[in-house]
Motif scaffolding. Structure first.
Motif, PDB file in Angstrom:
ATOM      1  N   SER A 196      65.592 -44.005  83.492  1.00 58.41           N
ATOM      2  CA  SER A 196      64.206 -44.506  83.396  1.00 58.41           C
ATOM      3  C   SER A 196      63.951 -45.596  84.434  1.00 58.41           C
ATOM      4  O   SER A 196      63.484 -46.692  84.111  1.00 58.41           O
ATOM      5  N   THR A 233      62.321 -47.837  87.334  1.00 56.37           N
ATOM      6  CA  THR A 233      60.956 -48.278  87.648  1.00 56.37           C
ATOM      7  C   THR A 233      60.981 -49.068  88.955  1.00 56.37           C
ATOM      8  O   THR A 233      62.016 -49.619  89.333  1.00 56.37           O
ATOM      9  N   THR A 269      66.813 -48.719  82.630  1.00 58.76           N
ATOM     10  CA  THR A 269      67.237 -48.894  81.240  1.00 58.76           C
ATOM     11  C   THR A 269      68.709 -48.512  81.124  1.00 58.76           C
ATOM     12  O   THR A 269      69.101 -47.403  81.509  1.00 58.76           O
TER      13      THR A 269
END
Length: 165
Positions: A118, A120, A139
């Motif tokens: 995940s 970003t 994450t």
């Protein structure tokens, strides 16, 4: 009279054909721009993490702040915490796209593993005077009773790619 009429048709026919064709020219140009490039400035570090018998996660934002879920806590001795940081260089004020890993990346310590996913990015996707710095968060997923140790991606770090739009 027929000969004059026939001669007039032949002359007129050749004259009409000679004006049916026209030519124009065009120039061609090409502009070679500076190749886009990316350089890693800082590695990602989730800092010190404590866990119990319950699985959980640590979310490290692209701004470098952490939050936890499940059986994970953040001790007062935080350790080194940083989102990964990169510098993009290229042509003027060009726009670009960032491609982050789409699958989880393993971290290992001895025979133990965890994963990060995940991903970003803080990238605005626009160069300012040919450069921009941005950060990447992710994450971290911890298993039940995750074993103590220093976990790293080792010889297979995660890749961040940039391309002009």
């Amino acid at each position: 009279m027929k000969k004059i009429y026939l001669l007039a048709l032949v002359v007129f026919g050749f004259t009409a054909n000679s004006f049916a064709q026209s030519t124009a020219t065009a120039s061609a140009t090409a502009t070679i721009i500076t190749p886009i490039a990316i350089t890693k400035n800082v590695d990602m570090s989730f800092g010190n993490i404590a866990t119990n018998a319950t699985a959980g996660t640590v979310v490290l934002t692209a701004t470098g702040t952490r939050s936890v879920t499940g059986g994970v806590t953040l001790p007062a001795a935080a350790g080194s915490i940083s989102a990964a940081a990169f510098t993009v260089t290229g042509s003027g004020t060009s726009t670009y796209a960032v491609t982050l890993p789409s699958t989880a990346v393993s971290l290992t310590s001895g025979g133990n593993t965890m994963s990060i996913g995940s991903f970003t990015s803080s990238s605005a996707g626009t160069l300012a005077s040919g450069t921009q710095t941005f950060t990447v968060g992710a994450t971290l997923t911890l298993g039940t009773a995750q074993a103590a140790g220093t976990y790293t991606t080792g010889a297979t770090p995660f890749a961040v790619t940039v391309n002009y739009n």
